[in-house]
Design a protein around this motif. Structure first.
Motif, PDB file in Angstrom:
ATOM      1  N   LEU A  70     -13.408   9.417  30.261  1.00 26.55           N
ATOM      2  CA  LEU A  70     -12.705   9.065  29.027  1.00 26.55           C
ATOM      3  C   LEU A  70     -13.464   9.650  27.843  1.00 26.55           C
ATOM      4  O   LEU A  70     -14.651   9.376  27.653  1.00 26.55           O
ATOM      5  N   ILE A  71     -12.759  10.458  27.034  1.00 22.81           N
ATOM      6  CA  ILE A  71     -13.367  11.143  25.897  1.00 22.81           C
ATOM      7  C   ILE A  71     -12.528  10.881  24.653  1.00 22.81           C
ATOM      8  O   ILE A  71     -11.297  10.906  24.696  1.00 22.81           O
ATOM      9  N   SER A  72     -13.189  10.637  23.535  1.00 22.95           N
ATOM     10  CA  SER A  72     -12.505  10.571  22.248  1.00 22.95           C
ATOM     11  C   SER A  72     -13.328  11.359  21.235  1.00 22.95           C
ATOM     12  O   SER A  72     -14.297  12.027  21.588  1.00 22.95           O
ATOM     13  N   GLU A 117     -12.282  13.359  39.030  1.00 24.60           N
ATOM     14  CA  GLU A 117     -11.144  12.441  39.060  1.00 24.60           C
ATOM     15  C   GLU A 117     -10.222  12.627  37.857  1.00 24.60           C
ATOM     16  O   GLU A 117      -9.275  11.860  37.680  1.00 24.60           O
ATOM     17  N   GLY A 118     -10.518  13.615  37.024  1.00 32.99           N
ATOM     18  CA  GLY A 118      -9.685  13.891  35.859  1.00 32.99           C
ATOM     19  C   GLY A 118     -10.346  13.479  34.559  1.00 32.99           C
ATOM     20  O   GLY A 118     -11.323  12.716  34.544  1.00 32.99           O
ATOM     21  N   VAL A 119      -9.806  13.999  33.465  1.00 31.03           N
ATOM     22  CA  VAL A 119     -10.320  13.745  32.119  1.00 31.03           C
ATOM     23  C   VAL A 119      -9.170  13.257  31.250  1.00 31.03           C
ATOM     24  O   VAL A 119      -8.083  13.848  31.257  1.00 31.03           O
ATOM     25  N   LEU A 120      -9.396  12.173  30.511  1.00 24.41           N
ATOM     26  CA  LEU A 120      -8.398  11.662  29.564  1.00 24.41           C
ATOM     27  C   LEU A 120      -8.977  11.698  28.158  1.00 24.41           C
ATOM     28  O   LEU A 120     -10.021  11.107  27.892  1.00 24.41           O
ATOM     29  N   PHE A 121      -8.300  12.425  27.261  1.00 24.63           N
ATOM     30  CA  PHE A 121      -8.655  12.450  25.851  1.00 24.63           C
ATOM     31  C   PHE A 121      -7.845  11.387  25.113  1.00 24.63           C
ATOM     32  O   PHE A 121      -6.621  11.312  25.263  1.00 24.63           O
ATOM     33  N   LEU A 122      -8.529  10.573  24.299  1.00 31.97           N
ATOM     34  CA  LEU A 122      -7.861   9.657  23.369  1.00 31.97           C
ATOM     35  C   LEU A 122      -7.891  10.312  21.995  1.00 31.97           C
ATOM     36  O   LEU A 122      -8.973  10.540  21.443  1.00 31.97           O
ATOM     37  N   VAL A 123      -6.721  10.578  21.417  1.00 38.38           N
ATOM     38  CA  VAL A 123      -6.625  11.384  20.211  1.00 38.38           C
ATOM     39  C   VAL A 123      -5.990  10.567  19.094  1.00 38.38           C
ATOM     40  O   VAL A 123      -4.877  10.058  19.240  1.00 38.38           O
ATOM     41  N   LYS A 124      -6.686  10.444  17.961  1.00 37.45           N
ATOM     42  CA  LYS A 124      -6.080   9.806  16.786  1.00 37.45           C
ATOM     43  C   LYS A 124      -5.077  10.780  16.171  1.00 37.45           C
ATOM     44  O   LYS A 124      -5.305  11.986  16.127  1.00 37.45           O
ATOM     45  N   ASN A 125      -3.987  10.235  15.656  1.00 35.27           N
ATOM     46  CA  ASN A 125      -2.898  11.090  15.177  1.00 35.27           C
ATOM     47  C   ASN A 125      -3.196  11.668  13.793  1.00 35.27           C
ATOM     48  O   ASN A 125      -2.743  11.153  12.769  1.00 35.27           O
ATOM     49  N   TYR A 126      -3.963  12.751  13.800  1.00 40.35           N
ATOM     50  CA  TYR A 126      -4.181  13.596  12.623  1.00 40.35           C
ATOM     51  C   TYR A 126      -3.933  15.024  13.057  1.00 40.35           C
ATOM     52  O   TYR A 126      -4.291  15.413  14.179  1.00 40.35           O
ATOM     53  N   THR A 127      -3.324  15.810  12.190  1.00 38.55           N
ATOM     54  CA  THR A 127      -2.836  17.126  12.584  1.00 38.55           C
ATOM     55  C   THR A 127      -3.924  17.989  13.205  1.00 38.55           C
ATOM     56  O   THR A 127      -3.734  18.594  14.264  1.00 38.55           O
ATOM     57  N   GLY A 128      -5.104  18.048  12.571  1.00 41.07           N
ATOM     58  CA  GLY A 128      -6.184  18.872  13.107  1.00 41.07           C
ATOM     59  C   GLY A 128      -6.666  18.381  14.453  1.00 41.07           C
ATOM     60  O   GLY A 128      -6.889  19.172  15.383  1.00 41.07           O
ATOM     61  N   ASP A 129      -6.841  17.048  14.592  1.00 37.92           N
ATOM     62  CA  ASP A 129      -7.280  16.487  15.869  1.00 37.92           C
ATOM     63  C   ASP A 129      -6.281  16.825  16.968  1.00 37.92           C
ATOM     64  O   ASP A 129      -6.665  17.245  18.069  1.00 37.92           O
ATOM     65  N   VAL A 138      -6.349  17.069  33.564  1.00 42.02           N
ATOM     66  CA  VAL A 138      -6.621  16.595  32.212  1.00 42.02           C
ATOM     67  C   VAL A 138      -5.349  16.087  31.566  1.00 42.02           C
ATOM     68  O   VAL A 138      -4.256  16.591  31.814  1.00 42.02           O
ATOM     69  N   GLN A 139      -5.491  15.043  30.746  1.00 42.38           N
ATOM     70  CA  GLN A 139      -4.392  14.482  29.979  1.00 42.38           C
ATOM     71  C   GLN A 139      -4.897  14.098  28.592  1.00 42.38           C
ATOM     72  O   GLN A 139      -6.108  13.946  28.374  1.00 42.38           O
ATOM     73  N   ALA A 140      -3.979  13.933  27.654  1.00 39.93           N
ATOM     74  CA  ALA A 140      -4.304  13.462  26.305  1.00 39.93           C
ATOM     75  C   ALA A 140      -3.273  12.430  25.890  1.00 39.93           C
ATOM     76  O   ALA A 140      -2.086  12.594  26.151  1.00 39.93           O
TER      77      ALA A 140
END
Length: 355
Positions: free
Chosen positions: A47-49, A96-108, A126-128
């Motif tokens: 889990l990555i943010s 086992e895979g990577v999940l990105f947690l992304v805050k909703n900002y255009t650049g991110d 991988v998923q986001a």
């Protein structure tokens, strides 16, 4: 401007160097920037943010057992770059895979999407998932749709626990979507923050007014409003959070089977009498804990009157905006599964229990 910094060009690097000295259980890479656990442990979903610096302890303070495997800090209020996210994802992938947690900002969003495609090209599953909990606006200077703010902290805790107990990547994605649809936040600023590179406050407020619906970068919200007292302001914030006007938005999601981006329709979930919630009362950086307790007191009263049950609460500085005086309130509608995951042990620099 008086801040405990040396030179504006070195702010993030020197703060990361200090963090590395303070927390040897973390590995902090400086080229490119990312923070990860020193001991990766058994295979599980990673889990990555991440996001711009200036919101500490989010996200680096939540790297550790039971929360994030890694975080990618950008410069102050600036998105991390795709190469940061790509190198970070490669570093913490355990098969086992990577999940990105992304805050909703255009650049991110754009940069995390680029990283997803690069990792996929390397054969990594991988998923986001997008977090967009700010009810103050549907569009802002930084984003298309609701902004991602303090509910990200709650998502990181619940999803971090899910990865520890063995959820698959697909199960984590579905849980993340539920969290996003059942979370809502709003912030109020009593004064602006000062970005080091600017050297002055980002906006001006009269002594008698607040920015109602402020974003975590100082973006404007619903209105500049007269300030009277804590109870009045908290009541107005809670009214916005409990407004159950349906809100549908389109979210781009990586389709792991066809390996392309596709649009999904997400609809916010109502919070109604009898529902269970986690409440986060969060300082935006310059508001003391004593004042946060006064806000929580009134928020709890409003929820009790509405027949909404507070199951867990978190009060303190978790998603800040440098030195901004202000507060945000987050409600997350939860079920028994989410509560069980919330209660799981966590051991990070900024959040710790059950260890």
């Amino acid at each position: 401007m008086k801040k405990m910094i040396n030179h504006v060009d070195n702010v993030v690097r020197e703060q990361l160097e200090g963090m590395a000295e303070a927390y040897p259980e973390l590995t902090i890479n400086l080229d490119p920037y990312y923070i990860c656990r020193s001991s990766q442990g058994r295979p599980k979903v990673a889990l990555i943010s991440g996001g711009g610096s200036g919101h500490e302890p989010m996200h680096g303070g939540f790297v550790g057992y039971g929360m994030l495997d890694a975080a990618c800090p950008g410069e102050i209020f600036t998105s991390p770059t795709p190469d940061q996210m790509y190198e970070c994802g490669r570093q913490v992938d355990r098969g086992e895979g990577v999940l990105f947690l992304v805050k909703n900002y255009t650049g991110d969003v754009m940069n995390f999407e680029a990283a997803v495609e690069l990792l996929h090209a390397d054969g990594i599953n991988v998923q986001a998932t997008l977090i967009d909990d700010d009810v103050a606006v549907k569009d802002s200077l930084y984003t298309a749709g609701r902004r991602g703010v303090a509910a990200t902290v709650l998502a990181e805790k619940i999803l971090g626990a899910a990865t520890e107990v063995g959820y698959t990547l697909e199960q984590c994605c579905e849980l993340a979507k539920r969290i996003a649809n059942q979370a809502r936040s709003i912030g109020v600023a009593l004064s602006a923050c000062t970005v080091p590179a600017a050297g002055k406050p980002g906006f001006q407020l009269k002594d008698s007014e607040v920015e109602f619906g402020v974003g975590i970068h100082g973006e404007p919200g619903i209105k500049k409003a007269p300030y009277s007292d804590c109870n009045t302001t908290t009541n107005e914030m809670m009214a916005q959070l409990l407004d159950n006007t349906p809100y549908q938005r389109t979210v781009r999601r990586w389709n792991g089977s066809s390996y392309q981006w596709q649009d999904e329709q997400w609809v916010t979930s109502a919070i109604e009498q009898g529902d269970k919630v986690i409440v986060l009362v969060n300082s935006l950086g310059g508001t003391p804990l004593s004042e946060l307790f006064a806000v929580y007191r009134k928020a709890a009263e409003v929820l009790a009157q509405a027949g909404i049950n507070i199951e867990r609460r978190l009060i303190g500085s978790y998603c800040t905006s440098l030195d901004m005086q202000g507060v945000s309130i987050t409600l997350l509608k939860v079920d028994d599964e989410m509560l069980t995951l919330w209660d799981q042990p966590v051991n990070t620099p900024a959040l710790r229990w059950g260890i």
